[in-house]
Design a protein around this motif. Structure first.
Motif, PDB file in Angstrom:
ATOM      1  N   THR A  20       8.536 125.565  49.729  1.00  9.53           N
ATOM      2  CA  THR A  20       7.620 125.640  50.865  1.00  9.53           C
ATOM      3  C   THR A  20       7.617 124.285  51.570  1.00  9.53           C
ATOM      4  OG1 THR A  20       5.753 125.045  49.463  1.00  9.53           O
ATOM      5  CG2 THR A  20       6.145 127.395  49.816  1.00  9.53           C
ATOM      6  N   GLU A  21       7.070 124.274  52.774  1.00 11.26           N
ATOM      7  CA  GLU A  21       7.130 123.072  53.599  1.00 11.26           C
ATOM      8  C   GLU A  21       6.415 121.874  52.982  1.00 11.26           C
ATOM      9  OE1 GLU A  21       7.544 123.454  58.092  1.00 11.26           O
ATOM     10  OE2 GLU A  21       5.452 122.884  57.802  1.00 11.26           O
ATOM     11  N   GLU A  22       5.353 122.117  52.211  1.00  9.90           N
ATOM     12  CA  GLU A  22       4.624 120.980  51.641  1.00  9.90           C
ATOM     13  C   GLU A  22       5.327 120.363  50.437  1.00  9.90           C
ATOM     14  OE1 GLU A  22       2.793 124.675  49.839  1.00  9.90           O
ATOM     15  OE2 GLU A  22       2.944 124.022  51.889  1.00  9.90           O
ATOM     16  N   GLN A  23       6.394 120.990  49.939  1.00 11.00           N
ATOM     17  CA  GLN A  23       7.128 120.445  48.803  1.00 11.00           C
ATOM     18  C   GLN A  23       8.250 119.495  49.219  1.00 11.00           C
ATOM     19  OE1 GLN A  23       8.169 124.293  47.151  1.00 11.00           O
ATOM     20  NE2 GLN A  23       6.851 123.892  45.393  1.00 11.00           N
ATOM     21  N   ILE A  24       8.498 119.348  50.513  1.00 15.19           N
ATOM     22  CA  ILE A  24       9.571 118.491  50.996  1.00 15.19           C
ATOM     23  C   ILE A  24       9.032 117.507  52.046  1.00 15.19           C
ATOM     24  CG2 ILE A  24      11.441 120.101  50.523  1.00 15.19           C
ATOM     25  CD1 ILE A  24      11.332 121.022  53.405  1.00 15.19           C
ATOM     26  N   PHE A  25       9.755 116.407  52.244  1.00 17.11           N
ATOM     27  CA  PHE A  25       9.408 115.459  53.296  1.00 17.11           C
ATOM     28  C   PHE A  25      10.681 114.808  53.782  1.00 17.11           C
ATOM     29  CE2 PHE A  25       8.776 113.592  49.163  1.00 17.11           C
ATOM     30  CZ  PHE A  25       9.381 112.351  49.234  1.00 17.11           C
ATOM     31  N   ARG A  26      10.639 114.297  55.015  1.00 16.36           N
ATOM     32  CA  ARG A  26      11.822 113.752  55.694  1.00 16.36           C
ATOM     33  C   ARG A  26      12.369 112.524  54.992  1.00 16.36           C
ATOM     34  NH1 ARG A  26      12.923 116.438  60.042  1.00 16.36           N
ATOM     35  NH2 ARG A  26      11.208 117.242  61.257  1.00 16.36           N
ATOM     36  N   SER A  27      13.681 112.433  55.025  1.00 15.97           N
ATOM     37  CA  SER A  27      14.312 111.201  54.534  1.00 15.97           C
ATOM     38  C   SER A  27      14.220 110.162  55.657  1.00 15.97           C
ATOM     39  CB  SER A  27      15.773 111.458  54.156  1.00 15.97           C
ATOM     40  OG  SER A  27      16.507 111.851  55.293  1.00 15.97           O
ATOM     41  N   ALA A  28      14.282 108.912  55.299  1.00 18.27           N
ATOM     42  CA  ALA A  28      14.117 107.826  56.283  1.00 18.27           C
ATOM     43  C   ALA A  28      15.235 107.742  57.230  1.00 18.27           C
ATOM     44  CB  ALA A  28      14.028 106.493  55.570  1.00 18.27           C
TER      45      ALA A  28
END
Length: 95
Positions: free
Chosen positions: A87-95
């Motif tokens: 789900t979307e809350e389990q991932i975050f953008r790489s720098a």
């Protein structure tokens, strides 16, 4: 003959419902797109003291929205040949 009309009617209903669902999915706002690089925080067993390392993944497809409105994505690991659905809350953008 009535049986054939019923079958055609069912096909038309399925086509209309499929179109409505596709239209709804494409209208939902998403924060990530296909081929975006993201980090996924790997979850360890409960009670583990150390935080597991986060892994770099690439989004390979947008999945249907869950019943509670959370967008889902299929992601593939850059280092391993591993795919996950998150789900979307389990991932975050790489720098």
């Amino acid at each position: 003959m009535p049986c054939c009309r019923r079958a055609r009617g069912r096909a038309a209903i399925k086509a209309a419902i499929g179109f409505a669902i596709d239209k709804e999915i494409s209208a939902m706002p998403r924060n990530y797109a296909i081929d975006d690089d993201v980090f996924h925080q790997v979850q360890g067993p409960q009670g583990r003291t150390g935080m597991p390392q986060r892994s770099l993944y690439k989004i390979i497809s947008c999945m249907p929205i869950e019943a509670d409105g959370r967008p889902r994505y299929r992601i593939r690991s850059e280092t391993e040949k591993l795919e996950r659905v998150v789900t979307e809350e389990q991932i975050f953008r790489s720098a």
